[in-house]
Design a protein around this motif. Structure first.
Motif, PDB file in Angstrom:
ATOM      1  N   TYR A 241       8.569   6.192  14.284  1.00 51.74           N
ATOM      2  CA  TYR A 241       9.162   5.274  15.235  1.00 51.74           C
ATOM      3  C   TYR A 241       8.180   4.120  15.432  1.00 51.74           C
ATOM      4  O   TYR A 241       7.137   4.281  16.061  1.00 51.74           O
ATOM      5  CB  TYR A 241       9.484   6.010  16.536  1.00 51.74           C
ATOM      6  CG  TYR A 241      10.330   7.228  16.244  1.00 51.74           C
ATOM      7  CD1 TYR A 241      11.648   7.076  15.846  1.00 51.74           C
ATOM      8  CD2 TYR A 241       9.787   8.511  16.271  1.00 51.74           C
ATOM      9  CE1 TYR A 241      12.419   8.180  15.515  1.00 51.74           C
ATOM     10  CE2 TYR A 241      10.557   9.611  15.942  1.00 51.74           C
ATOM     11  CZ  TYR A 241      11.868   9.442  15.557  1.00 51.74           C
ATOM     12  OH  TYR A 241      12.636  10.524  15.220  1.00 51.74           O
ATOM     13  N   ALA A 242       8.530   2.979  14.840  1.00 46.30           N
ATOM     14  CA  ALA A 242       7.568   1.889  14.699  1.00 46.30           C
ATOM     15  C   ALA A 242       7.904   0.722  15.619  1.00 46.30           C
ATOM     16  O   ALA A 242       9.062   0.502  15.982  1.00 46.30           O
ATOM     17  CB  ALA A 242       7.550   1.417  13.244  1.00 46.30           C
ATOM     18  N   ARG A 243       6.883  -0.025  15.941  1.00 43.07           N
ATOM     19  CA  ARG A 243       7.036  -1.253  16.711  1.00 43.07           C
ATOM     20  C   ARG A 243       5.837  -2.140  16.415  1.00 43.07           C
ATOM     21  O   ARG A 243       4.819  -1.672  15.899  1.00 43.07           O
ATOM     22  CB  ARG A 243       7.158  -0.970  18.200  1.00 43.07           C
ATOM     23  CG  ARG A 243       5.935  -0.338  18.826  1.00 43.07           C
ATOM     24  CD  ARG A 243       6.125  -0.101  20.331  1.00 43.07           C
ATOM     25  NE  ARG A 243       7.252   0.775  20.586  1.00 43.07           N
ATOM     26  CZ  ARG A 243       8.287   0.438  21.378  1.00 43.07           C
ATOM     27  NH1 ARG A 243       8.319  -0.742  21.941  1.00 43.07           N
ATOM     28  NH2 ARG A 243       9.264   1.285  21.599  1.00 43.07           N
ATOM     29  N   ALA A 244       5.984  -3.410  16.703  1.00 37.90           N
ATOM     30  CA  ALA A 244       4.874  -4.341  16.509  1.00 37.90           C
ATOM     31  C   ALA A 244       3.709  -3.936  17.403  1.00 37.90           C
ATOM     32  O   ALA A 244       3.902  -3.516  18.546  1.00 37.90           O
ATOM     33  CB  ALA A 244       5.312  -5.770  16.824  1.00 37.90           C
TER      34      ALA A 244
ATOM     35  N   CYS B 132       4.968  -3.751   7.535  1.00 35.51           N
ATOM     36  CA  CYS B 132       3.888  -4.682   7.227  1.00 35.51           C
ATOM     37  C   CYS B 132       2.737  -4.480   8.203  1.00 35.51           C
ATOM     38  O   CYS B 132       2.854  -3.795   9.221  1.00 35.51           O
ATOM     39  CB  CYS B 132       4.390  -6.117   7.265  1.00 35.51           C
ATOM     40  SG  CYS B 132       4.959  -6.642   8.902  1.00 35.51           S
ATOM     41  N   GLU B 133       1.610  -5.088   7.877  1.00 35.50           N
ATOM     42  CA  GLU B 133       0.457  -5.030   8.763  1.00 35.50           C
ATOM     43  C   GLU B 133       0.848  -5.642  10.102  1.00 35.50           C
ATOM     44  O   GLU B 133       1.571  -6.632  10.164  1.00 35.50           O
ATOM     45  CB  GLU B 133      -0.703  -5.792   8.135  1.00 35.50           C
ATOM     46  CG  GLU B 133      -2.023  -5.588   8.858  1.00 35.50           C
ATOM     47  CD  GLU B 133      -3.187  -6.172   8.087  1.00 35.50           C
ATOM     48  OE1 GLU B 133      -4.304  -6.112   8.603  1.00 35.50           O
ATOM     49  OE2 GLU B 133      -2.959  -6.690   6.981  1.00 35.50           O
ATOM     50  N   GLY B 134       0.382  -5.034  11.156  1.00 36.25           N
ATOM     51  CA  GLY B 134       0.769  -5.485  12.484  1.00 36.25           C
ATOM     52  C   GLY B 134       1.766  -4.567  13.154  1.00 36.25           C
ATOM     53  O   GLY B 134       2.093  -4.748  14.318  1.00 36.25           O
ATOM     54  N   PHE B 135       2.240  -3.558  12.390  1.00 38.59           N
ATOM     55  CA  PHE B 135       3.113  -2.543  12.965  1.00 38.59           C
ATOM     56  C   PHE B 135       2.337  -1.241  13.118  1.00 38.59           C
ATOM     57  O   PHE B 135       1.483  -0.902  12.285  1.00 38.59           O
ATOM     58  CB  PHE B 135       4.332  -2.290  12.078  1.00 38.59           C
ATOM     59  CG  PHE B 135       5.473  -3.238  12.315  1.00 38.59           C
ATOM     60  CD1 PHE B 135       6.508  -2.900  13.177  1.00 38.59           C
ATOM     61  CD2 PHE B 135       5.512  -4.470  11.677  1.00 38.59           C
ATOM     62  CE1 PHE B 135       7.559  -3.772  13.399  1.00 38.59           C
ATOM     63  CE2 PHE B 135       6.555  -5.351  11.891  1.00 38.59           C
ATOM     64  CZ  PHE B 135       7.590  -5.004  12.757  1.00 38.59           C
TER      65      PHE B 135
ATOM     66  N   ALA C 139       1.553   5.249   7.872  1.00 32.70           N
ATOM     67  CA  ALA C 139       3.010   5.361   7.852  1.00 32.70           C
ATOM     68  C   ALA C 139       3.530   5.281   6.418  1.00 32.70           C
ATOM     69  O   ALA C 139       4.462   5.995   6.034  1.00 32.70           O
ATOM     70  CB  ALA C 139       3.636   4.264   8.706  1.00 32.70           C
ATOM     71  N   ALA C 140       2.934   4.408   5.594  1.00 30.33           N
ATOM     72  CA  ALA C 140       3.357   4.282   4.192  1.00 30.33           C
ATOM     73  C   ALA C 140       3.062   5.556   3.414  1.00 30.33           C
ATOM     74  O   ALA C 140       3.815   5.921   2.496  1.00 30.33           O
ATOM     75  CB  ALA C 140       2.664   3.090   3.551  1.00 30.33           C
ATOM     76  N   GLU C 141       1.989   6.258   3.757  1.00 27.01           N
ATOM     77  CA  GLU C 141       1.695   7.531   3.098  1.00 27.01           C
ATOM     78  C   GLU C 141       2.714   8.594   3.495  1.00 27.01           C
ATOM     79  O   GLU C 141       3.130   9.405   2.666  1.00 27.01           O
ATOM     80  CB  GLU C 141       0.280   7.994   3.467  1.00 27.01           C
ATOM     81  CG  GLU C 141      -0.828   7.103   2.934  1.00 27.01           C
ATOM     82  CD  GLU C 141      -2.189   7.568   3.429  1.00 27.01           C
ATOM     83  OE1 GLU C 141      -2.240   8.556   4.202  1.00 27.01           O
ATOM     84  OE2 GLU C 141      -3.196   6.944   3.067  1.00 27.01           O
ATOM     85  N   LEU C 142       3.088   8.580   4.776  1.00 30.91           N
ATOM     86  CA  LEU C 142       4.040   9.584   5.256  1.00 30.91           C
ATOM     87  C   LEU C 142       5.431   9.344   4.693  1.00 30.91           C
ATOM     88  O   LEU C 142       6.095  10.269   4.226  1.00 30.91           O
ATOM     89  CB  LEU C 142       4.081   9.567   6.784  1.00 30.91           C
ATOM     90  CG  LEU C 142       2.824  10.075   7.504  1.00 30.91           C
ATOM     91  CD1 LEU C 142       2.870   9.686   8.973  1.00 30.91           C
ATOM     92  CD2 LEU C 142       2.697  11.586   7.352  1.00 30.91           C
TER      93      LEU C 142
ATOM     94  N   PHE D  73      13.948   7.489  11.192  1.00 31.75           N
ATOM     95  CA  PHE D  73      13.019   6.436  11.580  1.00 31.75           C
ATOM     96  C   PHE D  73      13.701   5.441  12.507  1.00 31.75           C
ATOM     97  O   PHE D  73      14.931   5.385  12.608  1.00 31.75           O
ATOM     98  CB  PHE D  73      12.489   5.687  10.347  1.00 31.75           C
ATOM     99  CG  PHE D  73      13.538   4.874   9.631  1.00 31.75           C
ATOM    100  CD1 PHE D  73      13.764   3.545   9.967  1.00 31.75           C
ATOM    101  CD2 PHE D  73      14.315   5.440   8.630  1.00 31.75           C
ATOM    102  CE1 PHE D  73      14.734   2.795   9.319  1.00 31.75           C
ATOM    103  CE2 PHE D  73      15.284   4.702   7.970  1.00 31.75           C
ATOM    104  CZ  PHE D  73      15.495   3.374   8.319  1.00 31.75           C
ATOM    105  N   SER D  74      12.879   4.639  13.158  1.00 35.65           N
ATOM    106  CA  SER D  74      13.347   3.446  13.857  1.00 35.65           C
ATOM    107  C   SER D  74      12.240   2.404  13.800  1.00 35.65           C
ATOM    108  O   SER D  74      11.051   2.746  13.702  1.00 35.65           O
ATOM    109  CB  SER D  74      13.743   3.754  15.304  1.00 35.65           C
ATOM    110  OG  SER D  74      12.606   4.073  16.079  1.00 35.65           O
ATOM    111  N   VAL D  75      12.643   1.148  13.823  1.00 38.73           N
ATOM    112  CA  VAL D  75      11.693   0.039  13.847  1.00 38.73           C
ATOM    113  C   VAL D  75      12.174  -0.943  14.910  1.00 38.73           C
ATOM    114  O   VAL D  75      13.290  -1.465  14.815  1.00 38.73           O
ATOM    115  CB  VAL D  75      11.609  -0.677  12.479  1.00 38.73           C
ATOM    116  CG1 VAL D  75      10.557  -1.789  12.544  1.00 38.73           C
ATOM    117  CG2 VAL D  75      11.296   0.303  11.358  1.00 38.73           C
TER     118      VAL D  75
END
Length: 884
Positions: free
Chosen positions: A599-602, A632-635, A622-625, A741-743
């Motif tokens: 569950y991602a956010r900036a 992108c960077e910043g999340f 997160a990219a490994e998981l 997931f969620s972003v």
């Protein structure tokens, strides 16, 4: 004086050791995703085996391949020692190869068979070995003799003994074939071959790791095996054993620098041990993974593994014997962890496809993989289940229940009864057991019992959550057709009429019930089942026909997660997970598949999720998981390892079937016009007549405000859109490379998704939408709605590059601050409600159904006070967009 001497009692026998299956499952990542029963194809490796492989690959990336191999040379040597220890050999007798077939080919090449040499083969011989022998017959002129099987299915030892009276070059046998659970009498075969002076080649591909193999006791000259099956090693690994005496008279047909020394211009010498059969090029990472798997087998003890898997296999064979339409195809000498079967009038591939879609991993074996066995027995193909240390009796029972349910459904709902649906005590939601006395269930405030049925038990927790901010609907017909074509729970015929209480008003029995439930989505269907299972007579109404798509519960999948913004939700989330387990037991099928969630956010954005077992990760982790999700960077993200996918369609079908089994009177296409108090009960006017009950449960989703006007203003209904997308690289969008997931996308909103699952493509949606009038049919997805989601998919799911497979619209019923309204209607204690679940309520469906049943019985549920309809101003609750 007595001269008797007291004889001390012997010390008690220590309990027989058993495997810690729970620990083994926890150490096996793949067991989070399904009932894996395909160890004979490729068993699930442990987390330690996986780490051994990936750690070495990482080391190679830092040092280089040669340097990494040199750095871990001692660990590689231990692999030879572990392999030798497992089969009772010496390390110098072992060669590490990439497969059992490679081992076989190198061994046969070293024998230098020539025209006229006789090879005696068992009917259990594997396809690749048989093909090699047939080619040598055609190209080298060897004489190939396939020995017969006896009545038990094993090799006919008398025929072998007779055949060995003539000179032979080789006897070969598969310890366990790929096509059944047969176990061959290898020690007896080895004794006969040794007496005749003929080497024995044992194919231990399907036995090593589940059955003891001792090359000395079995008198083996050659053993071939793979790492990926019951050894639980990585694919691309195998081993070859060659007896020292046999090595002395054989040489590899194609020597390699690994196994030979080029000593002068025209001479070379092979190395003394079995490594003469190896090649220089190999995967050191995979070999180290194999070493870890070998050590794990040795630590557990093969005898203990054998006892576990054979006990499970016998349980499965016994269970299959009781399933109508299922025919076991194992021979009588079956004694391994492999079980084969057929469903009458069905291609086994279809059987396995249907099971796979509901969370079971099996496979099929065609006659072309065993013509000397399956072909001889007239079997074109069989379904195969194969069990290992990470399987339990629960896995076996779930498979039997799933096959039973599908068979009864296939044969017709009229054959099933409530007794056959609830086969065990654990399947009764309120603790009643088959054959127990039929107690009374008393409605609070009634002078006498008002309905009769199974004894109510303690409140049963329920668990599952559709999707964070998920756009998946929550109200749907009782038995939506499964989009994946999977069979679920049988639909037994309704039992006979219930006994009405004398305190009931007079009138038609068809118009009266203890409880009327309005709404056939996840909450209403769960409540109806729970109430009926506790003995209540239930009329269950839905204004639309079964399978409609106007509400909030239709669609294929939902999300469940532990990550929530506030601790006040944690207890209900626990209850939800438990309730889904209960529903799975009752229905006999897998409904929840653990995939993990991100569950991602900036970074720096306000608000975040948290929860038991969750951790914060950066975009790199997160990219490994989830390699399928691009951040992108910043999340940053919250990783929830317990999150997963709910099979929404199967769940609703299961609940409808269970409700019918307990006598629920389901009435689809019956709209409620109004309701009012009627003496000590309620009156409900419908477009098909007037109904009376002691209690009314309203789970009407978007139509809550119409039935309960007090809630019309605070609640709002919004339109939600979902897309299922195809992919040219589908594996990147399936577990474990992608989970739920969620972003939280700045200036856009909350994008959520569910991985490709059950044959459907990855599902995405936005957790907000425009207001929508539920009295008007939802229109199709517009071009603008579609393009907006496709743009987000290209940004965060680069592998979702295929066509739009399916579009879905549904409705969220939103409450202030995204909370729910669950409990008694203020001022009307005979009316209960579960509504306004704000887009994150599906996961709680079975749990809230049990809670509503508790409240209808007069029990208190203080754990739900924070969701009381009278407490709409509670402060601790999910914020906007967080609630999926």
């Amino acid at each position: 004086m007595s001269t008797d001497t007291a004889v001390p009692n012997p010390p008690p026998m220590p309990p027989s050791p058993t495997l810690d299956v729970a620990a083994l499952r926890a150490a096996t990542p793949g067991m989070r995703h399904a009932h894996h029963m395909n160890a004979a194809g490729a068993a699930l490796p442990s987390a330690a085996t996986l780490a051994a492989v990936t750690d070495h690959l990482h080391l190679e990336s830092l040092l280089g391949g040669y340097e990494a191999a040199e750095a871990l040379a001692d660990r590689t040597e231990r692999v030879y020692r572990s392999a030798a220890r497992l089969i009772g050999a010496e390390p110098q007798d072992i060669a590490l190869v990439d497969s059992a077939s490679t081992a076989w080919q190198r061994a046969l090449g070293a024998l230098r068979l020539k025209a006229g040499d006789r090879v005696l083969a068992s009917p259990s011989t594997y396809v690749s070995s048989a093909l090699h022998l047939l080619e040598m017959r055609d190209s080298h002129g060897i004489v190939l003799e396939v020995l017969p099987a006896d009545a038990s299915g094993q090799i006919d030892l008398g025929a072998l003994e007779t055949a060995l009276r003539e000179p032979a070059a080789l006897v070969t046998i598969a310890h366990v074939p790929t096509s059944s659970g047969l176990v061959e009498p290898v020690a007896a075969v080895g004794a006969l071959a040794a007496r005749a002076g003929v080497p024995l080649l044992l194919d231990a591909t399907q036995s090593l790791g589940q059955l003891p193999v001792d090359v000395r006791e079995m008198r083996c000259g050659i053993v071939v095996a793979t790492g990926r099956k019951f050894l639980r090693g990585p694919r691309g690994t195998g081993l070859l054993y060659v007896d020292p005496e046999l090595r002395a008279i054989t040489r590899p047909a194609a020597p390699d620098v690994r196994g030979a020394q080029w000593s002068s211009a025209y001479q070379y010498e092979v190395v003394p041990g079995a490594r003469r059969y190896e090649t220089w090029e190999s995967s050191h990472a995979l070999r180290l993974g194999l070493g870890t798997a070998l050590d794990e087998a040795l630590d557990l003890g093969v005898a203990l593994i054998r006892d576990h898997v054979t006990e499970l296999a016998e349980r499965l064979r016994a269970g299959l014997s009781g399933v109508p339409g299922i025919r076991r195809t194992d021979p009588t000498a079956a004694a391994s962890g492999i079980v084969t079967f057929l469903r009458e009038d069905e291609d086994p591939r279809q059987t396995v496809r249907d099971l796979r879609a509901t969370g079971f991993r099996l496979t099929t074996v065609p006659a072309s993989h065993g013509q000397w066995d399956l072909g001889r027995r007239g079997l074109e193909r069989v379904a195969r289940a194969s069990l290992h240390v990470y399987n339990s009796a629960d896995d076996v029972d779930a498979l039997v229940a799933a096959l039973t349910a599908r068979e009864r459904r296939r044969r017709g709902a009229g054959e099933a009864t409530s007794e056959t649906v609830s086969r065990t005590a654990s399947e009764f939601p309120s603790g009643a057991t088959p054959g127990s006395p039929t107690p009374t269930f008393t409605v609070p405030g009634s002078a006498t019992p008002t309905f009769i049925g199974p004894e109510p038990g303690p409140p049963t927790p329920t668990s599952t959550d559709p999707e964070p901010g998920s756009a998946t609907p929550t109200s749907t017909g009782p038995e939506p057709a499964s989009a994946t074509g999977t069979a679920t729970v049988p639909e037994p015929a309704s039992p006979g009429p219930r006994t009405a209480s004398s305190s009931r008003p007079t009138g038609s029995a068809d118009d009266r019930a203890d409880v009327i439930v309005v709404g056939a989505g996840i909450h209403g269907s769960s409540a109806a089942w729970q109430l009926a299972a506790r003995g209540a007579s239930v009329i269950h109404l839905d204004r639309f026909p079964a399978g409609h798509t106007e509400g909030s519960s239709h669609g294929r999948t939902r999300m469940i997660r532990r990550a929530y913004p506030a601790e006040i939700w944690d207890g209900l989330v626990d209850t939800a997970y438990n309730a889904w387990q209960e529903l799975e037991l009752a229905s006999g099928q897998r409904l929840v598949t653990t995939t993990g969630g991100l569950y991602a956010r900036a970074a720096g954005a306000p608000g975040t999720l948290r929860g038991p077992g969750c951790e914060n990760v950066d975009h790199a982790r997160a990219a490994e998981l989830f390699p399928g999700l691009r951040l992108c960077e910043g999340f940053s993200a919250v990783h929830d390892p317990a999150a997963g996918v709910i099979d929404a369609q199967a769940s609703l079908t299961a609940l409808a079937a269970l409700g019918r089994a307990h006598g629920v009177d389901r009435r689809d296409g019956c709209a409620v016009l109004r309701r009012r108090r009627d003496g000590d009960g309620v009156r409900v006017d419908t477009d098909q007549g007037v109904l009376h009950a002691d209690r009314l449960v309203v789970c009407a989703g978007p139509w809550t405000g119409e039935l309960l006007p007090a809630f019309a203003q605070p609640l709002s209904v919004v339109r939600i859109v979902n897309l299922h997308l195809g992919s040219s690289r589908r594996h990147l969008l399936e577990p474990p490379l992608l989970g739920v997931f969620s972003v939280d996308v700045p200036d856009v909103g909350l994008l959520y998704g569910i991985p490709a699952f059950g044959g459907a493509g990855v599902k995405i949606g936005l957790d907000h939408g425009p207001p929508e009038d539920p009295s008007v049919s939802a229109g199709p997805v517009t071009g603008a709605e579609r393009d907006r989601l496709l743009g987000l998919a290209s940004r965060f799911l680069p592998a979702a590059d295929g066509p739009v497979e399916e579009t879905i619209t549904c409705r969220y019923t939103m409450a202030p601050k995204n909370r729910f309204a669950v409990g008694r209607l203020p001022g009307e204690d005979r009316v209960l409600m579960a509504a306004a679940c704000s887009g994150h309520g599906f996961k709680f469906g079975p749990a809230l159904g049990a809670a509503l049943a508790d409240l209808a019985e007069g029990k208190e549920r203080p754990d739900l006070d924070f969701l009381s309809p009278a407490a709409m101003d509670i402060t601790d609750r999910p914020g906007p967009g967080a609630g999926a």
